[in-house]
Design a protein around this motif. Structure first.
Motif, PDB file in Angstrom:
ATOM      1  N   ALA A 660       0.856  -1.104  -0.303  1.00  0.00           N
ATOM      2  CA  ALA A 660       0.281   0.430  -0.289  1.00  0.00           C
ATOM      3  C   ALA A 660       0.601   0.949  -0.124  1.00  0.00           C
ATOM      4  O   ALA A 660       0.318   2.402  -0.292  1.00  0.00           O
ATOM      5  N   ASN A 661       2.423   1.357   0.591  1.00  0.00           N
ATOM      6  CA  ASN A 661       2.713   2.686   0.523  1.00  0.00           C
ATOM      7  C   ASN A 661       3.846   2.903  -0.661  1.00  0.00           C
ATOM      8  O   ASN A 661       4.297   4.182  -0.946  1.00  0.00           O
ATOM      9  N   TYR A 662       3.707   2.001  -1.366  1.00  0.00           N
ATOM     10  CA  TYR A 662       4.214   1.253  -2.848  1.00  0.00           C
ATOM     11  C   TYR A 662       4.281   1.309  -4.021  1.00  0.00           C
ATOM     12  O   TYR A 662       4.398   0.090  -4.323  1.00  0.00           O
ATOM     13  N   GLN A 663       3.183   1.724  -4.524  1.00  0.00           N
ATOM     14  CA  GLN A 663       2.063   0.380  -5.684  1.00  0.00           C
ATOM     15  C   GLN A 663       2.848   0.506  -6.604  1.00  0.00           C
ATOM     16  O   GLN A 663       2.516  -0.141  -7.564  1.00  0.00           O
ATOM     17  N   PRO A 664       3.264   1.666  -6.867  1.00  0.00           N
ATOM     18  CA  PRO A 664       4.636   0.902  -8.334  1.00  0.00           C
ATOM     19  C   PRO A 664       5.730  -0.393  -8.181  1.00  0.00           C
ATOM     20  O   PRO A 664       6.296  -1.078  -8.920  1.00  0.00           O
ATOM     21  N   SER A 665       5.751  -0.640  -6.708  1.00  0.00           N
ATOM     22  CA  SER A 665       6.033  -2.629  -6.924  1.00  0.00           C
ATOM     23  C   SER A 665       5.359  -3.479  -6.558  1.00  0.00           C
ATOM     24  O   SER A 665       6.275  -5.110  -6.786  1.00  0.00           O
ATOM     25  N   VAL A 666       3.751  -3.527  -6.384  1.00  0.00           N
ATOM     26  CA  VAL A 666       2.961  -4.024  -6.864  1.00  0.00           C
ATOM     27  C   VAL A 666       3.475  -5.219  -7.866  1.00  0.00           C
ATOM     28  O   VAL A 666       3.266  -5.039  -9.200  1.00  0.00           O
ATOM     29  N   GLY A 667       3.426  -6.378  -8.146  1.00  0.00           N
ATOM     30  CA  GLY A 667       3.551  -8.149  -9.592  1.00  0.00           C
ATOM     31  C   GLY A 667       5.243  -7.374  -9.603  1.00  0.00           C
ATOM     32  O   GLY A 667       5.650  -8.384 -10.597  1.00  0.00           O
ATOM     33  N   LYS A 668       6.318  -7.037  -8.846  1.00  0.00           N
ATOM     34  CA  LYS A 668       7.766  -6.777  -9.649  1.00  0.00           C
ATOM     35  C   LYS A 668       8.103  -8.009  -7.943  1.00  0.00           C
ATOM     36  O   LYS A 668       7.208  -8.374  -7.670  1.00  0.00           O
ATOM     37  N   ASN A 669       9.710  -8.159  -8.822  1.00  0.00           N
ATOM     38  CA  ASN A 669      10.422  -9.345  -7.798  1.00  0.00           C
ATOM     39  C   ASN A 669      10.651  -9.125  -6.176  1.00  0.00           C
ATOM     40  O   ASN A 669      11.127  -7.324  -6.592  1.00  0.00           O
ATOM     41  N   TRP A 670      10.703 -10.034  -5.434  1.00  0.00           N
ATOM     42  CA  TRP A 670      10.604  -9.083  -4.306  1.00  0.00           C
ATOM     43  C   TRP A 670      12.859  -9.320  -4.161  1.00  0.00           C
ATOM     44  O   TRP A 670      13.270 -10.324  -5.224  1.00  0.00           O
ATOM     45  N   THR A 671      13.270  -8.719  -3.341  1.00  0.00           N
ATOM     46  CA  THR A 671      14.759  -7.864  -3.277  1.00  0.00           C
ATOM     47  C   THR A 671      15.308  -9.257  -3.391  1.00  0.00           C
ATOM     48  O   THR A 671      15.315 -10.394  -1.350  1.00  0.00           O
ATOM     49  N   ARG A 672      16.881  -9.215  -3.501  1.00  0.00           N
ATOM     50  CA  ARG A 672      17.559 -10.098  -3.224  1.00  0.00           C
ATOM     51  C   ARG A 672      17.715 -11.913  -3.008  1.00  0.00           C
ATOM     52  O   ARG A 672      17.731 -12.192  -2.090  1.00  0.00           O
ATOM     53  N   VAL A 673      16.141 -12.364  -3.673  1.00  0.00           N
ATOM     54  CA  VAL A 673      16.529 -13.187  -3.895  1.00  0.00           C
ATOM     55  C   VAL A 673      16.206 -14.049  -5.465  1.00  0.00           C
ATOM     56  O   VAL A 673      15.298 -13.351  -6.522  1.00  0.00           O
ATOM     57  N   PRO A 674      17.442 -14.537  -5.900  1.00  0.00           N
ATOM     58  CA  PRO A 674      17.270 -15.115  -7.491  1.00  0.00           C
ATOM     59  C   PRO A 674      17.056 -16.204  -8.031  1.00  0.00           C
ATOM     60  O   PRO A 674      16.164 -16.988  -7.168  1.00  0.00           O
ATOM     61  N   ARG A 675      16.143 -15.648  -8.849  1.00  0.00           N
ATOM     62  CA  ARG A 675      14.939 -16.950 -10.263  1.00  0.00           C
ATOM     63  C   ARG A 675      16.028 -18.381  -9.544  1.00  0.00           C
ATOM     64  O   ARG A 675      14.908 -19.681  -9.682  1.00  0.00           O
ATOM     65  N   VAL A 676      17.451 -18.350 -10.009  1.00  0.00           N
ATOM     66  CA  VAL A 676      18.115 -19.474 -10.043  1.00  0.00           C
ATOM     67  C   VAL A 676      19.756 -19.997  -9.053  1.00  0.00           C
ATOM     68  O   VAL A 676      20.272 -18.321  -8.934  1.00  0.00           O
TER      69      VAL A 676
END
Length: 770
Positions: A660-676
């Motif tokens: 709620a505090n930062y809507q531009p982040s919704v739907g984006k990747n969480w920080t510092r967690v790699p896909r692989v």
């Protein structure tokens, strides 16, 4: 090989392992429920824990890895990132399946059951310093909040380190060294590290035993940070206010590149105490007494000290070849102003102590009990920050100091357990655990101004303080209701409070009211032995992680105003699921885990767009969900006598669903967690006298910003890919003697966790045990 295909090295090893299992002979399925471990059986932990775990013994670690600091033992574990920037780093943080390396409170670390996790500050790592690499007998990693036996900080990863105990008069001496070659922005140098340790212990006929450990380390880091200026979106550097280029000092040495956001930037040199020379000492006495065959007591007292002296290095030279540290400068194309303190060094002196005691019973079956308590104290912690660049700071001058004397934490655990007679399941055998846990953290942090930066006794410009306390009651029942089935039920009730929260600055003071909260965290796991060599288990668990002192009360003083983090932070609540399948055979093990971690009110520092003016501070992020697949394999025989492999690979997707505090982040990747993330180790040990091993470790690119705007990841200041090859050669020329040589980061791959990771590092080690 392209970067996108590098993780396949681990996947191929896992596939080969799976093929080997597919061709194995089936065995009779009359075994009792198996504990899920990889690499060796569990010895120090409850065998009925309903969690997936990975274990490395001391022998395996010595054979496979170049270990300089204790946290090095974790760098090849599945779904794990260790933010160790250099040898001697006091901020070697842990990242896991669903959390980043700057979310330290989601990793719980213990030494022989005693709390090592330091939750006093956001970047405070576990107190690895209380352990010498020489005394680690095994390292066990547990995943997820599925056991009621562990506090809410275990919602990510639990790391249990067991140290050695003497069986007779015995001891060892170890010496290790590293030589790192580092090259960035034209700055080339070698940085060397040295470490020596000694252990001696005995177990007497009276039932008394003791172990003494000393460890000394002298290490120097590569540059950790650089002073930069960033151009605007058009690639233009704004000319500073005042006189034009004619009033600026002409210099050479400015480097240019593109930063994490793709914008052009100028780099002026290594700053902020970039090169850290640290001397660390640890001394520990561990002792115990067996009162009789079933009752024993043990305890320890440890002391650690650190002395750090930092330096910086400016790239800039004037027409006469003199180093330029500050002021208005130009390279003919752009004009910049470097602040007086841009290349200011600092020193840090630390003295920490920890002690603990445990009393327990050791009945083979039936009821047992244990009482464990420990205390950690920061007796001295003073960082002195200069207000001017290195050559001027040598003549003293103004600065400030940050003092944390008197901070610390305590932990108490009282537990009783019941174990049925081995092999008894008729009527439903129950293994019970009931316990009481309490811990508290106290932070006292004072910032002081001083006319002489080496003096920490000036007037106070800011104070941060507070306390948190948790009391928990828990119960767990591992119910073997049929020969091949086991259900584990657990419940943890936690009561939390924050008190004495305060911030002071000249002209203002904030005292925060007492807060309290409660949480119920249920756990459920169902395991099925499909056959003697195959186990399936479905686990569900909730874990609650309460805010730390620093997350609540630490903030910034600007004039007479204080911008605090958020004294009303909600706790993080993780609802986790895991479906695990494991197959075991004489020549190896294969495990696959599907996992989901759904976290409500994740705690993170970000820009808040709902207030004006906007502020960046620690806030709750509404919902972050991580889903993934983790594959782990151990193959003891690969067709060549003496050749074995350990391999793991994890694929995950971590997404911000609500913020709620930062809507531009919704739907984006969480920080510092790699896909692989993956690691593959091949070991060749044709006999008892020598072995060779090589490990390839890979981690995909990550984001540091919740809006994922930092897309240019393989540069300084970003969270980059890691593609590293390590090698080790171990010799045992005579009884008790071991010699090892190795290379970490053989290809000299440049990787970053904001700060640069080490370059190619030569390693040598000598050990003698008696």
């Amino acid at each position: 090989m392209k970067t996108t295909t590098r993780p396949l090295a681990a996947a191929i090893s896992l596939a080969l392992s799976a093929c080997a299992y597919a061709n194995a002979d089936e065995t009779d399925a009359d075994a009792a429920m198996q504990t899920v471990t990889i690499n060796s059986t569990r010895a120090s932990l409850d065998p009925d824990l309903p969690v997936t775990s990975v274990t490395k013994t001391q022998e395996e670690l010595r054979q496979q890895q170049n270990i300089f600091n204790p946290e090095d033992a974790l760098r090849n574990m599945p779904s794990m990132t260790i933010r160790k920037r250099y040898s001697g780093d006091r901020n070697a943080l842990v990242g896991g399946r669903s959390f980043s390396t700057t979310q330290a409170p989601r990793a719980l670390v213990t030494m022989d059951g005693y709390l090592l996790s330091n939750f006093l500050g956001r970047f405070d790592a576990p107190r690895w310093n209380m352990i010498a690499p020489e005394e680690m007998s095994r390292v066990e990693v547990l995943y997820g909040p599925f056991s009621a036996l562990y506090p809410g900080n275990s919602i990510g990863t639990t790391i249990a380190i067991t140290t050695s105990r003497p069986t007779k008069f015995e001891g060892s001496v170890r010496m290790a060294m590293q030589d790192q070659s580092f090259d960035q922005y034209g700055l080339k140098d070698h940085y060397r590290n040295y470490q020596g340790s000694a252990l001696i212990g005995d177990r007497l006929a009276s039932g008394l035993w003791y172990k003494l450990m000393v460890n000394h380390q002298d290490s120097t880091s590569q540059p950790m940070g650089y002073y930069t200026a960033t151009a605007n979106g058009a690639g233009v550097f704004a000319t500073p206010a005042g006189a034009g280029a004619g009033a600026a000092t002409p210099v050479t040495g400015i480097r240019y590149d593109n930063g994490p956001f793709g914008t052009t930037r100028a780099i002026f040199g290594a700053n902020a105490g970039a090169i850290d020379h640290t001397k660390q000492n640890t001394a520990k006495a561990t002792f115990g007494y067996d009162f009789n065959r079933t009752v024993s007591a043990e305890g320890f007292i440890a002391w650690w000290s650190n002395e750090s002296v930092t330096r910086n290095q400016s790239f800039l030279r004037d027409a006469a070849g003199n180093t330029v540290w500050s002021g208005r400068v130009t390279d003919g194309a752009n004009v910049f102003v470097l602040p007086v303190a841009a290349f200011a060094p600092y020193t840090r002196d630390e003295r920490h102590a920890q002690s603990g005691v445990t009393v327990k019973t050791r009945n083979g079956a039936g009821w047992n009990a244990s009482l464990s308590a420990s205390a950690y104290r920061i007796m001295e912690d003073v960082q002195r920050n200069a207000g001017s660049a290195d050559p001027f700071a040598a003549a003293r001058g103004a600065g400030n100091a940050v003092v944390r004397d008197g901070s610390g934490f305590n932990s108490v655990d009282l537990q009783t357990t019941y174990s049925p007679t081995a092999g008894d399941w008729t009527g439903g055998a129950h293994t019970l655990a009931v316990g009481l846990h309490a811990d508290d953290y106290k932070l006292k942090q004072s910032t002081r101004a001083s006319a002489d930066w080496r003096d920490a006794d000036g007037p106070e410009t800011q104070f941060i303080g507070g306390e948190t306390r948790i009391v928990a009651l828990y119960g767990q029942d591992a119910w073997r209701f049929a020969p091949r089935w086991q259900a584990t039920f657990g419940l943890r009730a936690e009561s939390w409070e924050a008190t004495n929260g305060a911030q002071r600055a000249p002209g203002t003071a904030l005292n925060y009211p007492r807060r309290s909260d409660q949480a119920w965290s249920p756990k459920l796991s169902l395991g099925w032995d499909v056959a003697a060599d195959t186990t399936l288990r479905l686990s569900a668990g909730r874990g609650t992680r309460f805010a730390t002192v620093a997350e609540l009360f630490q903030g910034t003083a600007v004039g007479s105003a204080i911008v605090v983090n958020d004294p009303n932070l909600k706790p993080e609540r993780s609802n986790a699921l895991e479906l695990m399948g494991e197959q075991r055979h004489d020549f190896g093990t294969l495990r696959a885990s599907l996992f989901q971690d759904d976290v409500r009110d994740a705690i993170w520092s970000q820009l808040n767009l709902t207030v004006f003016p906007n502020v960046t501070n620690v806030q709750n992020v509404g919902r972050v969900r991580t889903r993934g697949l983790e594959l782990v394999a151990q193959v003891d025989r690969l067709g060549v006598p003496g050749l074995s492999a350990d391999a793991n690979i994890a694929f995950s997707k971590s997404t911000i669903l609500e913020n709620a505090n930062y809507q531009p982040s919704v739907g984006k990747n969480w920080t510092r967690v790699p896909r692989v993330r993956s690691a593959t180790t091949l070991t060749y040990a044709p006999g008892a006298t020598w072995s060779a091993s090589a490990t390839y470790r890979y981690s995909g690119a990550q984001f540091n910003e919740t809006n994922n705007a930092d897309y240019n990841t393989d540069v300084y200041g970003a969270i980059s890919r890691v593609s590293q090859l390590d090698a080790r050669l171990l010799f045992k020329p005579a009884g008790g003697t071991e010699l090892a040589v190795g290379i970490d980061n053989v290809t000299n791959y440049h990787a970053y966790q904001m700060h640069p990771y080490p370059g190619r590092t030569l390693f040598a080690e000598m050990r003698y045990a008696f």
